[in-house]
Design a protein around this motif. Structure first.
Motif, PDB file in Angstrom:
ATOM      1  N   ALA A 329       4.170   5.494   6.373  1.00 15.08           N
ATOM      2  CA  ALA A 329       4.060   6.093   5.036  1.00 15.08           C
ATOM      3  C   ALA A 329       4.858   7.375   4.928  1.00 15.08           C
ATOM      4  O   ALA A 329       5.520   7.629   3.915  1.00 15.08           O
ATOM      5  CB  ALA A 329       2.596   6.338   4.686  1.00 15.08           C
ATOM      6  N   ASP A 330       4.800   8.201   5.963  1.00 16.65           N
ATOM      7  CA  ASP A 330       5.541   9.466   5.919  1.00 16.65           C
ATOM      8  C   ASP A 330       6.060   9.819   7.306  1.00 16.65           C
ATOM      9  O   ASP A 330       5.323  10.338   8.149  1.00 16.65           O
ATOM     10  CB  ASP A 330       4.672  10.610   5.400  1.00 16.65           C
ATOM     11  N   ARG A 346       2.758  12.369   2.449  1.00 15.58           N
ATOM     12  CA  ARG A 346       2.483  11.139   1.683  1.00 15.58           C
ATOM     13  C   ARG A 346       1.401  10.371   2.431  1.00 15.58           C
ATOM     14  O   ARG A 346       1.599   9.966   3.577  1.00 15.58           O
ATOM     15  CB  ARG A 346       3.754  10.288   1.573  1.00 15.58           C
ATOM     16  N   CYS A 348      -1.202   7.622   3.962  1.00 19.25           N
ATOM     17  CA  CYS A 348      -1.439   6.194   4.148  1.00 19.25           C
ATOM     18  C   CYS A 348      -2.789   5.881   3.503  1.00 19.25           C
ATOM     19  O   CYS A 348      -3.798   6.499   3.848  1.00 19.25           O
ATOM     20  CB  CYS A 348      -1.473   5.839   5.629  1.00 19.25           C
ATOM     21  N   CYS A 365       6.450  -0.243   2.921  1.00 18.92           N
ATOM     22  CA  CYS A 365       5.241   0.536   2.639  1.00 18.92           C
ATOM     23  C   CYS A 365       4.991   0.489   1.140  1.00 18.92           C
ATOM     24  O   CYS A 365       5.946   0.508   0.349  1.00 18.92           O
ATOM     25  CB  CYS A 365       5.431   1.979   3.102  1.00 18.92           C
ATOM     26  N   HIS A 367       4.143   2.682  -0.870  1.00 22.62           N
ATOM     27  CA  HIS A 367       4.675   3.772  -1.676  1.00 22.62           C
ATOM     28  C   HIS A 367       5.694   4.655  -0.962  1.00 22.62           C
ATOM     29  O   HIS A 367       5.951   5.775  -1.379  1.00 22.62           O
ATOM     30  CB  HIS A 367       3.553   4.606  -2.310  1.00 22.62           C
ATOM     31  N   ASN A 368       6.290   4.133   0.110  1.00 23.76           N
ATOM     32  CA  ASN A 368       7.462   4.786   0.699  1.00 23.76           C
ATOM     33  C   ASN A 368       8.623   3.803   0.642  1.00 23.76           C
ATOM     34  O   ASN A 368       8.772   2.944   1.521  1.00 23.76           O
ATOM     35  CB  ASN A 368       7.198   5.210   2.140  1.00 23.76           C
ATOM     36  N   GLU A 374      16.188   3.250   6.022  1.00 24.42           N
ATOM     37  CA  GLU A 374      16.375   4.688   6.211  1.00 24.42           C
ATOM     38  C   GLU A 374      17.816   5.125   6.008  1.00 24.42           C
ATOM     39  O   GLU A 374      18.074   6.229   5.513  1.00 24.42           O
ATOM     40  CB  GLU A 374      15.892   5.096   7.605  1.00 24.42           C
ATOM     41  N   ARG A 402       7.411   7.578 -10.124  1.00 27.46           N
ATOM     42  CA  ARG A 402       8.444   7.578  -9.089  1.00 27.46           C
ATOM     43  C   ARG A 402       9.819   7.844  -9.692  1.00 27.46           C
ATOM     44  O   ARG A 402      10.630   8.589  -9.124  1.00 27.46           O
ATOM     45  CB  ARG A 402       8.433   6.247  -8.349  1.00 27.46           C
ATOM     46  N   GLU A 660      12.187   4.284  -7.747  1.00 25.93           N
ATOM     47  CA  GLU A 660      13.059   5.017  -6.820  1.00 25.93           C
ATOM     48  C   GLU A 660      14.531   4.672  -7.074  1.00 25.93           C
ATOM     49  O   GLU A 660      15.387   5.564  -7.147  1.00 25.93           O
ATOM     50  CB  GLU A 660      12.675   4.685  -5.381  1.00 25.93           C
TER      51      GLU A 660
END
Length: 666
Positions: A329-330, A346, A348, A365, A367-368, A374, A402, A660
């Motif tokens: 998540a982060d 952020r 989980c 994820c 919300h990631n 990456e 978002r 996003e």
């Protein structure tokens, strides 16, 4: 502001055999589905480097096969193949730049798989099928056990050649093959590998001994075990695993023990979804730590916050904090906690979209959006704009939030319109169920981050097209969707377009899930929910109503209630919770008619009509209609795009993903 000194134990170094971890944060192994040809890919390098850059002290990479018979799906690394060595070196170099240790995790699933992918028989100590995969295993011969051991030997050898920092022997935990040898419930052998405790343990000790012989004392060797198998017949208890841990430690061959829980008979103890409490494995792990004081012990189990991590370390219940979904998540969780920015982590929320995603695609994820992407979307890739635009975002659900956040972070001047009095959209509604209250963290985090920007938020403002035709350079429509209330199942597609409804669904006592969760529905004591989607929402509504003392019957035209939960692995635990709350299930029936307080169901296979009397309220879950009128009204008059449910009603993940991308594209 939180200071680093608030977590002195969490950010103190830890000696692990011949190496030192810079802090106590350990990223535990988990599948990524980034595998190419049974080997690591460049996407793996970016994925693990992102977490190392984010401040984690140790990473155990995903479980890697020690033999071709352990392939639940194509995406598995072959740790016994020398082809992994060059990619190990690439991975090690990438994470070492950030002073992070990197370990391999050789493993075999045993009976907890099928032979569909590799077309090989499933291996197990005894012919006992897995309750999930249900394939009858092949009983391992002495020669095949030698093959298995050699697979672990090769895995250790190639980890050393690949310049990794060590090896974590896996397969004991989660009911995998070595755990199947350990448990009398699954080991019915009468040879040297079955029978009493010592003989059931002998294969594990042999593998540990030969792994250490390959690594020497310059590399870390660890073992992952269970702290408890869970509430399963004949499963190994915490007392059993404590004894196993002590026996492993007595060999003097391992540098640490990582403790988890559960088997495929109790899967929520492996990866507990909400509402499984944070730190649910701590108590069992602490007893193992007490029995093995000389070795570093890693604890896992929804270790979500730095406060919880610090508390566990300070209590002496463990020496290192294992986390996977938290760092999915982060990836910046460690650095944020260290630098006094814990409030910006952020969270989980235990939605288990990470688990659901790897069924058909690489890791993701809920919300990631950057997970497994990456290189394109990760930390440092969000570039400022050369020309700041005036952007209107219409809709304050996850898609709109978002979009607004990403666009504002890039430097645009954003106005966010939301017709309701609060932000959050349908996630906010799901969070009204006590069971899923944690899910509200998805939008709460977005709202909190939005507060750090200059976005102008206008609540209680239903915006009309005319307002957006001047004053804005671009408009993003995120107006969501509206529940359908025609009552038809998807077995009757023609009825969806002819304007008709199931007879009686226009009665005052027929509602949508949205109306129920918003508190706008007058609900009597006895409720029937009809679902055609197979999704989570009907069970959310069922639990919400059962918690308020309604008698609930959940009807679906599918052969199973909410089959989508199979992918997120929490179907078993959700069913148990629902049934214990008195919720009844009726499958293979569709809605035929509502006549006052009588609901008539139709058997989807026989056509038989079955009346159910004394139903005070009916709740429909038959999908949603995209609210796209504003988008079409603006199209051609102003630069406009749509995101989320107003494009097509789907999932939270899709809404945030599209938001996003839109925020980056403006």
């Amino acid at each position: 502001m939180t200071q680093m000194t608030d977590y002195p134990n969490l950010f103190s170094p830890m000696r692990i055999g011949p190496k030192t971890a810079k802090n106590r944060i350990w990223m535990t192994a988990h599948s990524t589905q980034l595998v190419k040809d049974h080997n690591f890919s460049d996407a793996h390098v970016h994925y693990y480097a992102e977490r190392a850059k984010g401040g984690v002290g140790v990473i155990t990479m995903e479980a890697m096969a020690v033999h071709p018979t352990t392939q639940p799906y194509k995406g598995k690394i072959f740790a016994f193949d020398k082809a992994v060595v060059p990619n190990y070196r690439k991975l090690a170099a990438a994470v070492r730049e950030y002073d992070c240790l990197l370990l391999a995790q050789p493993w075999h699933r045993g009976r907890e798989t099928s032979g569909q992918v590799n077309r090989l028989p499933v291996w197990a100590p005894s012919s006992v099928p897995c309750a999930v995969y249900r394939e009858m295993p092949h009983v391992l011969t002495a020669e095949e056990i030698d093959e298995l051991v050699q697979g672990y030997v090769l895995a250790a050898r190639y980890a050393v050649e690949g310049d990794l920092d060590g090896v974590e022997v896996h397969g004991l935990a989660h009911g995998y093959l070595l755990g199947q040898f350990l448990s009398p419930a699954t080991n019915h052998r009468d040879d040297e590998y079955g029978g009493d405790f010592d003989r059931r343990l002998s294969l594990v000790l042999e593998i540990i001994e030969k792994t250490r012989a390959e690594t020497g004392r310059d590399k870390i060797v660890g073992v992952r075990i269970n702290g408890n198998d869970g509430d399963v017949p004949g499963g190994l208890t915490n007392e059993d695993w404590t004894r196993i841990a002590r026996a492993i430690a007595d060999t003097g061959l391992v540098d640490y023990i990582s403790v988890t829980q559960g088997t495929y008979l109790e899967r929520m103890n492996i990866y507990g979804a909400t509402p499984k409490p944070a730190g649910f494995q701590v108590e069992d792990t602490a007893r193992i730590k007490a029995a093995v004081p000389e070795l570093p012990i890693v604890v896992a189990g929804r270790m979500n916050t730095p406060e919880l991590a610090e508390q566990v370390l300070a209590s002496g219940g463990a020496d290192l904090i294992g986390m996977a979904r938290t760092l999915i998540a982060d990836p910046e969780w460690p650095n944020k906690a260290r630098d006094g920015k814990a409030n910006s982590i952020r969270p989980c929320v235990g939605a288990n979209w990470c688990l659901a995603s790897i069924v058909n695609s690489p890791l993701a994820c809920v919300h990631n959006p950057a997970v497994a992407r990456e290189a394109e979307l990760g930390v440092g890739t969000l570039l400022p704009v050369s020309v700041a635009k005036r952007v209107a975002v219409v809709g304050g659900g996850p898609a709109g939030l978002r979009t607004a956040l990403t666009a504002a972070q890039r430097g645009h001047h954003v106005t966010l319109f939301e017709q309701e009095s609060e932000l959050g959209g349908q996630v906010r509604l799901i969070g009204r169920s006590e069971t899923y209250a944690e899910w509200q963290g998805i939008t709460d985090w977005l709202v909190s981050q939005l507060g750090e920007t200059s976005v102008d938020v206008k609540l209680g403002h239903r915006v009309e097209a005319a307002e957006l035709l001047s004053g804005y350079d671009e408009v993003v429509v995120a107006t969501g969707s509206t529940p359908l209330k025609h009552g038809w199942s998807s077995l009757r597609p023609a009825s969806w377009g002819d304007g008709t409804t199931v007879p009686g669904v226009d009665q005052w006592n027929v509602h949508s899930i949205k109306e129920v969760l918003e508190g706008r529905a007058e609900i009597g004591p006895r409720v029937m929910i009809f679902d055609d989607t197979g999704a989570r929402q009907p069970l959310v509504a069922a639990e919400y109503l059962a918690d308020r003392r309604h008698a609930v019957t959940l009807v679906t035209r599918l052969p199973q209630v909410s089959p989508d939960l199979e992918a997120s692995r929490d179907l078993q635990s959700t069913y148990r919770r629902a049934r214990n709350k008195g919720i009844r299930f009726i499958t293979d029936h569709e809605l035929a008619e509502v006549v006052e307080d009588t609901v008539v169901l139709r058997d989807v296979w026989t056509g038989e009509l079955v009346p159910h009397e004394d139903v005070d309220a009916v709740v429909l879950s038959t999908g949603n209609r995209a609210d796209d009128a504003l988008f079409h009204a603006l199209k051609g008059s102003v630069p406009v795009r749509a995101v989320g449910d107003c494009v097509s009603p789907r999932r939270v993940f899709n809404a945030i993903w599209e938001g996003e991308l839109a925020g980056r594209d403006i």
